[in-house]
Design a protein around this motif. Structure first.
Motif, PDB file in Angstrom:
ATOM      1  N   SER A  95       0.776  -1.237   0.000  1.00  0.00           N
ATOM      2  CA  SER A  95       0.000   0.000   0.000  1.00  0.00           C
ATOM      3  C   SER A  95       0.816   1.301   0.000  1.00  0.00           C
ATOM      4  O   SER A  95       0.243   2.372   0.064  1.00  0.00           O
ATOM      5  CB  SER A  95      -0.922   0.017   1.215  1.00  0.00           C
ATOM      6  OG  SER A  95      -0.157  -0.011   2.400  1.00  0.00           O
ATOM      7  N   TYR A  96       2.129   1.212  -0.096  1.00  0.00           N
ATOM      8  CA  TYR A  96       2.982   2.397  -0.013  1.00  0.00           C
ATOM      9  C   TYR A  96       3.871   2.428  -1.264  1.00  0.00           C
ATOM     10  O   TYR A  96       4.952   1.843  -1.294  1.00  0.00           O
ATOM     11  CB  TYR A  96       3.821   2.301   1.262  1.00  0.00           C
ATOM     12  CG  TYR A  96       4.553   3.524   1.713  1.00  0.00           C
ATOM     13  CD1 TYR A  96       4.550   4.705   1.000  1.00  0.00           C
ATOM     14  CD2 TYR A  96       5.291   3.490   2.893  1.00  0.00           C
ATOM     15  CE1 TYR A  96       5.252   5.815   1.441  1.00  0.00           C
ATOM     16  CE2 TYR A  96       5.995   4.586   3.339  1.00  0.00           C
ATOM     17  CZ  TYR A  96       5.969   5.743   2.602  1.00  0.00           C
ATOM     18  OH  TYR A  96       6.671   6.832   3.033  1.00  0.00           O
ATOM     19  N   PRO A  97       3.419   3.117  -2.311  1.00  0.00           N
ATOM     20  CA  PRO A  97       4.133   3.089  -3.599  1.00  0.00           C
ATOM     21  C   PRO A  97       5.600   3.533  -3.527  1.00  0.00           C
ATOM     22  O   PRO A  97       6.452   2.941  -4.192  1.00  0.00           O
ATOM     23  CB  PRO A  97       3.332   4.042  -4.482  1.00  0.00           C
ATOM     24  CG  PRO A  97       2.035   4.230  -3.819  1.00  0.00           C
ATOM     25  CD  PRO A  97       2.222   3.934  -2.367  1.00  0.00           C
ATOM     26  N   GLU A  98       5.899   4.555  -2.734  1.00  0.00           N
ATOM     27  CA  GLU A  98       7.290   5.020  -2.617  1.00  0.00           C
ATOM     28  C   GLU A  98       8.170   3.933  -2.007  1.00  0.00           C
ATOM     29  O   GLU A  98       9.296   3.712  -2.445  1.00  0.00           O
ATOM     30  CB  GLU A  98       7.362   6.278  -1.759  1.00  0.00           C
ATOM     31  CG  GLU A  98       6.698   7.484  -2.381  1.00  0.00           C
ATOM     32  CD  GLU A  98       6.602   8.647  -1.400  1.00  0.00           C
ATOM     33  OE1 GLU A  98       6.715   8.434  -0.174  1.00  0.00           O
ATOM     34  OE2 GLU A  98       6.416   9.770  -1.875  1.00  0.00           O
ATOM     35  N   TYR A  99       7.631   3.264  -0.986  1.00  0.00           N
ATOM     36  CA  TYR A  99       8.361   2.176  -0.336  1.00  0.00           C
ATOM     37  C   TYR A  99       8.593   1.037  -1.328  1.00  0.00           C
ATOM     38  O   TYR A  99       9.699   0.515  -1.440  1.00  0.00           O
ATOM     39  CB  TYR A  99       7.574   1.678   0.881  1.00  0.00           C
ATOM     40  CG  TYR A  99       8.209   0.500   1.585  1.00  0.00           C
ATOM     41  CD1 TYR A  99       9.152   0.696   2.583  1.00  0.00           C
ATOM     42  CD2 TYR A  99       7.866  -0.809   1.256  1.00  0.00           C
ATOM     43  CE1 TYR A  99       9.739  -0.371   3.240  1.00  0.00           C
ATOM     44  CE2 TYR A  99       8.446  -1.882   1.896  1.00  0.00           C
ATOM     45  CZ  TYR A  99       9.378  -1.659   2.887  1.00  0.00           C
ATOM     46  OH  TYR A  99       9.958  -2.727   3.524  1.00  0.00           O
ATOM     47  N   ARG A 100       7.542   0.658  -2.033  1.00  0.00           N
ATOM     48  CA  ARG A 100       7.626  -0.448  -2.988  1.00  0.00           C
ATOM     49  C   ARG A 100       8.687  -0.173  -4.059  1.00  0.00           C
ATOM     50  O   ARG A 100       9.509  -1.027  -4.380  1.00  0.00           O
ATOM     51  CB  ARG A 100       6.264  -0.702  -3.630  1.00  0.00           C
ATOM     52  CG  ARG A 100       6.236  -1.829  -4.630  1.00  0.00           C
ATOM     53  CD  ARG A 100       4.844  -2.147  -5.164  1.00  0.00           C
ATOM     54  NE  ARG A 100       4.028  -0.988  -5.441  1.00  0.00           N
ATOM     55  CZ  ARG A 100       2.923  -0.657  -4.741  1.00  0.00           C
ATOM     56  NH1 ARG A 100       2.530  -1.386  -3.723  1.00  0.00           N
ATOM     57  NH2 ARG A 100       2.221   0.407  -5.078  1.00  0.00           N
ATOM     58  N   LYS A 101       8.678   1.044  -4.596  1.00  0.00           N
ATOM     59  CA  LYS A 101       9.637   1.423  -5.640  1.00  0.00           C
ATOM     60  C   LYS A 101      11.074   1.348  -5.121  1.00  0.00           C
ATOM     61  O   LYS A 101      11.950   0.748  -5.758  1.00  0.00           O
ATOM     62  CB  LYS A 101       9.330   2.829  -6.144  1.00  0.00           C
ATOM     63  CG  LYS A 101      10.245   3.308  -7.246  1.00  0.00           C
ATOM     64  CD  LYS A 101       9.831   4.696  -7.712  1.00  0.00           C
ATOM     65  CE  LYS A 101      10.688   5.160  -8.856  1.00  0.00           C
ATOM     66  NZ  LYS A 101      11.802   5.951  -8.481  1.00  0.00           N
ATOM     67  N   LEU A 102      11.311   1.940  -3.959  1.00  0.00           N
ATOM     68  CA  LEU A 102      12.655   1.934  -3.380  1.00  0.00           C
ATOM     69  C   LEU A 102      13.082   0.514  -2.996  1.00  0.00           C
ATOM     70  O   LEU A 102      14.231   0.115  -3.223  1.00  0.00           O
ATOM     71  CB  LEU A 102      12.725   2.865  -2.176  1.00  0.00           C
ATOM     72  CG  LEU A 102      14.108   3.033  -1.550  1.00  0.00           C
ATOM     73  CD1 LEU A 102      15.107   3.563  -2.571  1.00  0.00           C
ATOM     74  CD2 LEU A 102      14.032   3.947  -0.344  1.00  0.00           C
ATOM     75  N   PHE A 103      12.164  -0.245  -2.440  1.00  0.00           N
ATOM     76  CA  PHE A 103      12.488  -1.628  -2.056  1.00  0.00           C
ATOM     77  C   PHE A 103      12.928  -2.422  -3.284  1.00  0.00           C
ATOM     78  O   PHE A 103      13.937  -3.127  -3.244  1.00  0.00           O
ATOM     79  CB  PHE A 103      11.289  -2.298  -1.392  1.00  0.00           C
ATOM     80  CG  PHE A 103      11.533  -3.749  -1.064  1.00  0.00           C
ATOM     81  CD1 PHE A 103      12.234  -4.112   0.062  1.00  0.00           C
ATOM     82  CD2 PHE A 103      11.077  -4.753  -1.911  1.00  0.00           C
ATOM     83  CE1 PHE A 103      12.493  -5.443   0.357  1.00  0.00           C
ATOM     84  CE2 PHE A 103      11.304  -6.073  -1.631  1.00  0.00           C
ATOM     85  CZ  PHE A 103      12.022  -6.424  -0.486  1.00  0.00           C
ATOM     86  N   ASN A 104      12.181  -2.318  -4.371  1.00  0.00           N
ATOM     87  CA  ASN A 104      12.523  -3.058  -5.582  1.00  0.00           C
ATOM     88  C   ASN A 104      13.869  -2.629  -6.149  1.00  0.00           C
ATOM     89  O   ASN A 104      14.651  -3.454  -6.609  1.00  0.00           O
ATOM     90  CB  ASN A 104      11.430  -2.911  -6.646  1.00  0.00           C
ATOM     91  CG  ASN A 104      10.174  -3.671  -6.270  1.00  0.00           C
ATOM     92  OD1 ASN A 104      10.231  -4.683  -5.576  1.00  0.00           O
ATOM     93  ND2 ASN A 104       9.038  -3.170  -6.718  1.00  0.00           N
TER      94      ASN A 104
END
Length: 101
Positions: A88-97
């Motif tokens: 649910s947190y797009p910024e987190y998802r992008k950085l994590f990937n």
């Protein structure tokens, strides 16, 4: 017993390298992940580095906490919130990937 010490040293080295890579990737100041700042620009990379390090190397929470100058309980929280943040947190998802790959 010596394997544990060697493993701990390797985990510390790998965690430092991951922090350095993330800092360089985001053009942050050297050592900024260990600062006391609560700004999102630093908090988000701390979360990601902590989770990735634990997932890849099974880095002990104490090593992570010492590396980012935080309490060990915060690392437990990061791990607990990872699935929810990823979903649910797009910024987190992008950085994590980016960091994970």
């Amino acid at each position: 017993m010596k394997t544990t010490c060697l493993s701990r040293v390797q985990q510390e080295d790998n965690f430092k390298a991951l922090c350095q890579m993330t800092t360089n990737m985001l053009d942050l100041e050297q050592g900024s992940l260990a600062s006391k700042s609560r700004k999102r620009a630093l908090q988000l990379p701390r979360m990601v580095v902590s989770v990735v390090s634990n997932m890849l190397d099974e880095t002990h929470f104490n090593i992570i906490a010492n590396g980012i100058n935080r309490d060990r309980s915060l690392i437990f929280y990061y791990m607990k919130m990872h699935k929810s943040n990823l979903r649910s947190y797009p910024e987190y998802r992008k950085l994590f990937n980016e960091v994970y790959n």
